[in-house]
Design a protein around this motif. Structure first.
Motif, PDB file in Angstrom:
ATOM      1  N   SER A 154       1.224  -1.275   0.402  1.00 54.31           N
ATOM      2  CA  SER A 154       0.005   0.039   0.447  1.00 54.31           C
ATOM      3  C   SER A 154       0.920   1.581   0.377  1.00 54.31           C
ATOM      4  N   TYR A 178      -4.544   7.012  -0.661  1.00 52.36           N
ATOM      5  CA  TYR A 178      -4.764   5.491   0.051  1.00 52.36           C
ATOM      6  C   TYR A 178      -4.969   4.631  -1.475  1.00 52.36           C
ATOM      7  N   ARG A 179      -3.933   3.431  -1.410  1.00 49.49           N
ATOM      8  CA  ARG A 179      -3.911   2.812  -2.939  1.00 49.49           C
ATOM      9  C   ARG A 179      -3.366   1.666  -2.057  1.00 49.49           C
ATOM     10  N   SER A 216      -8.666   1.577  -3.555  1.00 53.57           N
ATOM     11  CA  SER A 216      -8.039   2.609  -3.201  1.00 53.57           C
ATOM     12  C   SER A 216      -9.279   3.918  -2.659  1.00 53.57           C
TER      13      SER A 216
END
Length: 239
Positions: A154, A178-179, A216
């Motif tokens: 991540s 965020y991914r 995501s």
């Protein structure tokens, strides 16, 4: 349904010029996990209609962190942390299930969650705080890279800009990106064969927990703060 006992020891040491601080910590956590209705855990991949109860799940975790912060100049501070975590024991979720479904997504049967009995995680975190020259405004920027042996990686980027309206009030816009990738054993559902029999994974590991899927997210926010007295501050935040 969850009991946790932990201990953590940290040590911080400043450099002679007091511009750098080196931090190290180590922690130990002992967890006990069980269902509130049975007092135990279900057999992994057991049919929900024919559960086989096991005893309480035990998990032990060792955490370690090494970090350094550095004052680059009177306007800028940076921080870098490296953390590692190794856990062994029960990692499944006793409440999570995965369904076996046909091509028309008709559910044939439900089975209990089944995850590996160990996990190794690592992350690298960096942060920069910079006050804009000749102002009271400041920028807070951080980035975190995470990787574990379940196949999840991540990236997290976080940006905050504190805009001083005056010495008592400020506005702080916030953006977080965020991914993450999916775990190796994540599946939305189990498939079935021509006879409508569930097809089980060869390694007996599978989970439909959406938190283990690729995802995501974007977070937008704004915070307002006002100092009411030398010892108190009021903050209002929407995200």
């Amino acid at each position: 349904d969850y009991e946790s006992l932990g201990i953590n020891i940290s040590l911080a040491r400043e450099s002679d010029d007091r511009l750098s601080t080196l931090t190290g910590s180590i922690g130990w956590i002992d967890d006990t996990i069980y269902r509130s209705d049975t007092g135990g855990t279900p057999e992994p991949l057991a049919n929900v209609q024919q559960p086989r109860p096991f005893s309480k799940g035990e998990r032990k975790t060792l955490d370690a962190l090494l970090g350094i912060s550095r004052v680059l100049n009177r306007l800028t501070v940076v921080q870098l942390n490296l953390s590692l975590s190794a856990s062994d024991g029960y990692h499944s979720d006793p409440y999570k299930i995965i369904s076996a479904a046909d091509a028309n997504e008709r559910i044939i049967a439900n089975f209990h969650d089944s995850r590996p009995d160990s996990r190794l995680r690592g992350s690298l975190f960096g942060k920069l705080v910079h006050q804009l020259r000749d102002t009271l405004h400041s920028v807070h920027l951080s980035y975190r890279l995470y990787q574990d042996d379940w196949g999840i990686s991540s990236h997290t980027a976080d940006l905050r800009y504190r805009h001083r309206l005056n010495r008592q009030q400020y506005l702080e816009p916030h953006v977080r990106l965020y991914r993450q990738s999916a775990a190796d054993f994540y599946q939305r559902s189990l498939s079935v064969d021509a006879g409508s029999n569930p097809v089980m994974p060869e390694d007996s590991l599978v989970s439909a927990d959406y938190r283990l899927d690729a995802l995501s997210s974007t977070t937008l926010g704004l915070k307002y703060g006002i100092r009411l007295s030398p010892d108190s501050e009021l903050r209002l935040r929407a995200e």
